[in-house]
Write an enzyme that holds these catalytic residues in place. Structure first.
Site, PDB file in Angstrom:
ATOM      1  N   HIS A 198       0.748  -1.450  -0.112  1.00  0.00           N
ATOM      2  CA  HIS A 198       0.287  -0.195   0.089  1.00  0.00           C
ATOM      3  C   HIS A 198       0.609   1.282   0.387  1.00  0.00           C
ATOM      4  O   HIS A 198       1.197   1.724   0.710  1.00  0.00           O
ATOM      5  CB  HIS A 198      -0.757  -0.188   0.755  1.00  0.00           C
ATOM      6  CG  HIS A 198      -2.282  -1.018   0.927  1.00  0.00           C
ATOM      7  ND1 HIS A 198      -3.212  -0.954   0.438  1.00  0.00           N
ATOM      8  CD2 HIS A 198      -2.362  -2.325   1.420  1.00  0.00           C
ATOM      9  CE1 HIS A 198      -3.987  -1.625   0.556  1.00  0.00           C
ATOM     10  NE2 HIS A 198      -3.215  -3.063   1.138  1.00  0.00           N
ATOM     11  N   ARG A 230      10.187   4.530 -16.720  1.00  0.00           N
ATOM     12  CA  ARG A 230      11.532   4.870 -16.080  1.00  0.00           C
ATOM     13  C   ARG A 230      11.868   4.737 -14.259  1.00  0.00           C
ATOM     14  O   ARG A 230      12.882   5.242 -13.956  1.00  0.00           O
ATOM     15  CB  ARG A 230      11.570   6.523 -16.347  1.00  0.00           C
ATOM     16  CG  ARG A 230      11.753   7.011 -18.214  1.00  0.00           C
ATOM     17  CD  ARG A 230      11.604   8.318 -18.262  1.00  0.00           C
ATOM     18  NE  ARG A 230      12.447   8.696 -19.756  1.00  0.00           N
ATOM     19  CZ  ARG A 230      11.050   7.947 -20.625  1.00  0.00           C
ATOM     20  NH1 ARG A 230      10.174   8.312 -20.894  1.00  0.00           N
ATOM     21  NH2 ARG A 230      11.843   8.460 -22.371  1.00  0.00           N
ATOM     22  N   ASP A 251      -6.005 -14.925  -8.382  1.00  0.00           N
ATOM     23  CA  ASP A 251      -7.188 -15.100  -8.933  1.00  0.00           C
ATOM     24  C   ASP A 251      -7.704 -14.634 -10.338  1.00  0.00           C
ATOM     25  O   ASP A 251      -9.229 -15.022 -10.460  1.00  0.00           O
ATOM     26  CB  ASP A 251      -8.247 -14.643  -7.482  1.00  0.00           C
ATOM     27  CG  ASP A 251      -8.414 -12.862  -7.687  1.00  0.00           C
ATOM     28  OD1 ASP A 251      -7.323 -12.683  -8.579  1.00  0.00           O
ATOM     29  OD2 ASP A 251      -9.092 -12.074  -6.905  1.00  0.00           O
ATOM     30  N   ASP A 278      -6.029 -13.641   0.991  1.00  0.00           N
ATOM     31  CA  ASP A 278      -6.534 -12.336   1.635  1.00  0.00           C
ATOM     32  C   ASP A 278      -7.803 -12.094   1.456  1.00  0.00           C
ATOM     33  O   ASP A 278      -8.867 -12.039   1.307  1.00  0.00           O
ATOM     34  CB  ASP A 278      -6.248 -11.138   0.280  1.00  0.00           C
ATOM     35  CG  ASP A 278      -6.423  -9.838   0.869  1.00  0.00           C
ATOM     36  OD1 ASP A 278      -6.277  -9.674   1.289  1.00  0.00           O
ATOM     37  OD2 ASP A 278      -6.340  -8.880  -0.168  1.00  0.00           O
ATOM     38  N   LEU A 311     -12.082  -3.390  -5.423  1.00  0.00           N
ATOM     39  CA  LEU A 311     -11.249  -4.405  -4.618  1.00  0.00           C
ATOM     40  C   LEU A 311     -11.426  -4.736  -3.460  1.00  0.00           C
ATOM     41  O   LEU A 311     -10.668  -3.366  -2.545  1.00  0.00           O
ATOM     42  CB  LEU A 311     -10.703  -4.911  -5.730  1.00  0.00           C
ATOM     43  CG  LEU A 311     -11.000  -5.129  -7.062  1.00  0.00           C
ATOM     44  CD1 LEU A 311      -9.530  -6.287  -7.778  1.00  0.00           C
ATOM     45  CD2 LEU A 311     -11.626  -6.815  -6.949  1.00  0.00           C
TER      46      LEU A 311
END
Length: 379
Positions: A198, A230, A251, A278, A311
């Site tokens: 994250h 880059r 998945d 998850d 999601l």
């Protein structure tokens, strides 16, 4: 006292590295006593004919947010942990890290204490704890509630250091935007498994944090800086750094199979990519929706999403993830099984003889059909 003797034969046995054809394994009172070619393993007691199926140790899942209709965030208690572990045991998981999604300091403390008690009480399957946040990047928050995301303070660090010494495994997902290299080093010295995730951090910054002690990346490609022409980002750093392992949600929703194929080939070792579910509350149930922190998450099309289509975790069992790797990514079945069992087990230190004893004691074995479309627990 009458002994319980069970021998599994007439299939393939996965020993953690290879699939062994023509092998049998014999259990006495739940403990593996002999493993070898069929002709060398005694035939007594109950004999289970695998009929060509594959016998493997149970899966090791290092990111489990919920299951059995409950979320850890909604009720961080031993009862919740037991219910989650039972749900995932029915899905083939022998060891898991229950995962708390970014929440308040009070909720974090309660979760740590619940995990410690669960381990002390010997709740089957609970290997430790994974705290995913709250020390993340707002820019890459994903489904995490931004109200809880914040920098790591001294009190937070002290809490995590203490927890890592009281738990057999403490995995913490953090972002360089909210923690310092010194804090990462302190956590690593205390025995925590520090994972970057994250985060929108650059490749250079991520490599510094790996040098400081981070050894893992949380759900590669999702909620992080991407591999660009880059700027390689966190994805590029994870693939290039051989000392780092990376979890993957395979998945075919979170990451395209062709992207997985390229990353699988590019990953530098000895670090590995490994599978996580998850999983959320719906795991092991037919629930169509559930609530997390006052927000409704709906199930559909093999995915879990917030109302804005973000999601939110995955609607995934590891058997299906193995199927995706084998059928859509052209990963060998042995490598896919290693990604669901061997690599995550090694990462949290349960791949030694001690861990092997735990697997036997928990009877953590699965029969998996050749096409991997279904699996039945062996008890």
């Amino acid at each position: 006292m009458t002994r319980s003797v069970v021998t599994f034969r007439n299939g393939q046995v996965f020993d953690g590295k290879k699939l062994r054809a023509g092998h049998a394994i014999r259990f006495v009172d739940g403990h593996a006593r002999e493993f070898g070619p069929d002709a060398e393993v005694p035939v007594d007691g109950k004999v289970v004919d695998l009929s060509g199926d594959i016998l493997t140790p149970g899966y090791v899942d290092l990111q489990v947010n919920g299951g059995g209709g409950v979320m850890l965030n909604n009720d961080p208690s031993v009862d919740t942990l037991r219910r989650i572990a039972e749900a995932h045991r029915n899905l083939g998981v022998s060891f898991l890290l229950p995962t708390l999604i970014s929440d308040s300091a009070e909720k974090t403390h309660a979760t740590i204490e619940a995990a410690i008690r669960a381990v002390q009480e010997g709740v089957p399957g609970i290997a430790g704890l994974h705290l995913e946040g709250p020390h993340l990047s707002i820019a890459r928050k994903g489904a995490h509630d931004p109200a809880f995301i914040r920098p790591m303070e001294d009190d937070d660090l002290e809490t995590l250091v203490t927890a890592s010494r009281r738990l057999p495994v403490l995995k913490v997902t953090v972002a360089p935007e909210s923690v310092t290299e010194e804090q990462v080093s302190a956590l690593a010295r205390a025995g925590a498994l520090v994972s970057l995730g994250h985060s929108d951090a650059s490749h250079e910054v991520c490599m510094r944090y790996f040098a400081a002690g981070a050894r893992c990346v949380t759900h590669i490609f999702n909620a992080m800086s991407q591999l660009g022409n880059r700027e390689p980002g966190l994805v590029g750093a994870a693939l290039a750094c051989g000392g780092v392992s990376a979890s993957l949600i395979a998945d075919a929703v979170h990451v395209h199979p062709e992207t997985i194929r390229a990353a699988w080939a590019a990953k530098a070792g000895p670090g590995r990519m490994f599978l996580v579910s998850d999983a959320m509350a719906v795991a092991g149930t037919d629930l169509a929706e559930f609530e997390l922190g006052g927000r409704m998450i709906r199930r559909g099309g093999g995915a879990l999403k917030l109302q804005d289509a973000t999601l939110a975790g995955a609607d995934l069992e590891l058997t299906f993830a193995i199927k995706i790797l084998v059928e859509n990514v052209n990963v060998s079945l042995e490598s896919a099984l290693q990604a669901a069992i061997t690599h995550p087990a090694a990462l949290i230190g349960v791949s030694s003889a001690k861990a092997d004893a735990q697997l036997r004691r928990l009877s953590g074995l699965r029969r998996v059909a050749h096409d991997l479309t279904s699996s039945v627990a062996v008890h």
